[in-house]
Design an enzyme around this catalytic site. Structure first.
Site, PDB file in Angstrom:
ATOM      1  N   HIS A 236      21.605 -10.008   5.748  1.00 37.28           N
ATOM      2  CA  HIS A 236      21.839  -8.775   7.313  1.00 37.28           C
ATOM      3  C   HIS A 236      22.874  -9.669   8.179  1.00 37.28           C
ATOM      4  O   HIS A 236      21.805  -8.506   9.041  1.00 37.28           O
ATOM      5  CB  HIS A 236      20.583  -8.145   7.159  1.00 37.28           C
TER       6      HIS A 236
ATOM      7  N   HIS B 294      11.135  11.468  -9.600  1.00 40.78           N
ATOM      8  CA  HIS B 294      10.696  12.704  -8.880  1.00 40.78           C
ATOM      9  C   HIS B 294       9.663  13.701  -9.627  1.00 40.78           C
ATOM     10  O   HIS B 294       9.634  14.613  -8.974  1.00 40.78           O
ATOM     11  CB  HIS B 294      12.641  13.001  -7.723  1.00 40.78           C
TER      12      HIS B 294
ATOM     13  N   ASN C 151      16.803  -0.240   2.313  1.00 40.91           N
ATOM     14  CA  ASN C 151      17.166  -0.116   2.321  1.00 40.91           C
ATOM     15  C   ASN C 151      18.624   0.461   2.034  1.00 40.91           C
ATOM     16  O   ASN C 151      17.472   2.597   2.305  1.00 40.91           O
ATOM     17  CB  ASN C 151      17.819  -1.256   0.742  1.00 40.91           C
TER      18      ASN C 151
END
Length: 527
Positions: A75, A305, A148
């Site tokens: 990163h 979900h 992320n």
């Protein structure tokens, strides 16, 4: 035209205009001594040598020699901004964390977006996961949600993390990015299939930082005021809408404007177009976790979900650019172990590894007192402990307070309400192999039900275009993994590879030997 430049391009002009009523400051050394001449070094005669007494020069050069700090090992390329988190829905039934205390509460935040594998000067538009880390400055200390732009990751066991990153970085001999290394690791670790498929889909190249979602990715634990706990996942959905870059456009920008994402974020905020994300949680009870069809702490999988719906919590808003990039972005340090009461880690193996790795690398990169750097300082809490001294101790070092515990002199005391939630663990201690857990079911769902036909076509084209540069035996391993997901997936990638492989091969360098030590040993033997 210069008159129509964007705010990032006009930063110097705006800085000057803001200071217009003021006279320029007196130029000084680092020690504050006024400088009379900043253009000419002090010499013995016009053509003579430099004098060591020229402290103006030595002060400047000595500091310049030490300007760079170690680059983040991952990163490294990033952009940062500041703003607030506002609670819009009550979740105190799940967590006692003060950040969620009541509807309407605002908590200051710092956010850093980044690519993963590239160096500090690399392009923003490469195909790579994006870091999306959020630092909440709460009254109970900082909460760092180090996420992320994907809800999953390449591996589920922290032991593999150094090797995974090495495979994405540069070849140790050629110092080139190496498709053999990348695809050899991925093909030998089929748990990476979910993230690899996400990465080579359209969402693998977001259009800047404002048009992508963020995820805490890991499973965490929430604890309420009654000591009741649930597992949770964090999601932050962009309010700007998802936008991705076509491969050709991303390539053009990588050449013409490699800082595209950084520039876009800065200009949006400077123009008052403040980006925002809606913050959600998913919740799973401990009982549900026990009967869940797979390991709920597996970072290579998502919670469906339909079974664990998104629960709205609040909104993240970014409304301030950094005043200085080095001070507020390069020195920004996120640590997943920074969790205030009400938020705790789960047994997620990757999260457990990060609890150590992140503060450890910050101490290497920024020093043991990195939490005293203003951007990292938990300024809304009073830090009181028994840690003392060390390089770059920037405050009063807690004065004359006792530096040992327990003591009899009214120094900081432990707080029972901050005790962690009790956990139950297996009594078996061993290195449990998780490599062969179901690596394909959720990838198959993503391939067949989430992606449409055009998206599947682009996915396979993107993979083949990258995989074609790996050796044939590595290609075969990768295609087998894609075939395990779905026969159509593997067949499409193989058909495209066949087209590439039928063309005249490019010159390739494959140097995976340990000749150096053998040569050295042979040379010594011939002495």
């Amino acid at each position: 035209m210069a008159d129509s430049r964007d705010p990032a391009s006009d930063q110097m002009k705006q800085w000057k205009e803001q200071r217009a009523p003021q006279k320029p400051d007196v130029l000084t050394t680092g020690g504050g001594n006024p400088i009379g001449d900043k253009l000419n070094i002090m010499t013995a005669g016009p053509r003579g040598p430099l004098l060591v007494q020229d402290v103006v020069f030595t002060d400047e050069m000595a500091h310049f020699d030490r300007e760079r700090i170690p680059e983040r090992v991952v990163h490294a390329k990033g952009a940062g901004a500041f703003g607030y988190f506002e609670v819009t829905h009550d979740i105190t039934r799940y967590s006692k964390a003060k950040v969620f205390e009541h509807i309407g509460k605002r908590t200051p935040i710092a956010v850093r977006f980044s690519t993963v594998a590239g160096e500090s000067g690399s392009a923003d538009t490469v195909r790579d996961p994006r870091g999306f880390a959020v630092k909440f400055y709460t009254e109970d200390g900082n909460w760092d949600l180090v996420g992320n732009n994907t809800p999953i990751f390449f591996i589920r066991d922290a032991m593999l993390f150094p090797s995974f990153i090495h495979s994405q970085k540069r070849n140790p001999q050629t110092h080139l990015k190496d498709p053999d290394m990348v695809w050899d690791f991925w093909s030998l670790c089929p748990e990476s299939l979910h993230q690899v498929t996400f990465l080579f889909s359209d969402r693998g190249i977001p259009d800047g930082h404002r048009h992508m979602n963020g995820y805490g990715s890991h499973t965490f634990k929430l604890v309420n005021a009654n000591g009741e706990a649930v597992y949770c996942k964090f999601h932050y959905k962009t309010d700007q809408g998802i936008k991705n870059l076509p491969v050709e456009e991303a390539g053009r920008l990588a050449q013409e404007d490699p800082d595209y994402g950084l520039r876009d974020l800065f200009n949006a905020i400077a123009s008052g177009n403040y980006p925002s994300w809606t913050f959600y949680i998913q919740v799973m009870t401990f009982k549900e976790a026990e009967t869940f069809p797979f390991n709920p702490f597996d970072l290579t999988k998502v919670w469906p979900h339909k079974d664990y719906p998104l629960i709205p919590v609040g909104k993240l808003v970014l409304n301030r650019n950094p005043a200085n990039y080095f001070a507020e972005v390069e020195q920004m340090a996120f640590d997943p172990s920074n969790m205030p009461p009400g938020i705790e880690p789960s047994p997620d193996k990757m999260l457990q590894g990060r609890l150590f790795a992140y503060p450890d690398t910050h101490r290497h990169r920024l020093g043991p007192n990195y939490l005293q750097i203003p951007v990292n300082c938990p300024y809304r809490a009073r830090v009181a402990n028994y840690q003392r001294d060390g390089p770059m101790c920037m405050h009063d070092n807690q004065g004359g307070a006792p530096n040992y515990y327990p003591n009899s002199f009214s120094a900081p005391e432990q707080q029972g309400s901050a005790l962690e939630h009790h956990s139950q663990c297996s009594a078996d201690v061993k290195r449990f192999n998780s490599a062969n857990e179901d690596n394909v079911t959720q990838v198959r769902t993503f391939y067949t039900k989430v992606l449409n036909e055009e998206e599947r076509k682009r996915l396979c084209e993107n993979i083949a275009n990258h995989l074609k540069d790996a050796q044939l035996f590595i290609q075969r391993k990768a295609v087998k993994n894609f075939t395990d997901v779905h026969p159509d997936y593997g067949a499409r990638v193989q058909a495209l590879l066949d087209q590439y492989n039928s063309q005249k091969p490019k010159n390739a360098i494959h140097t995976y030997v340990q000749a150096g030590s053998h040569i050295a040993a042979k040379g010594k033997a011939n002495l």
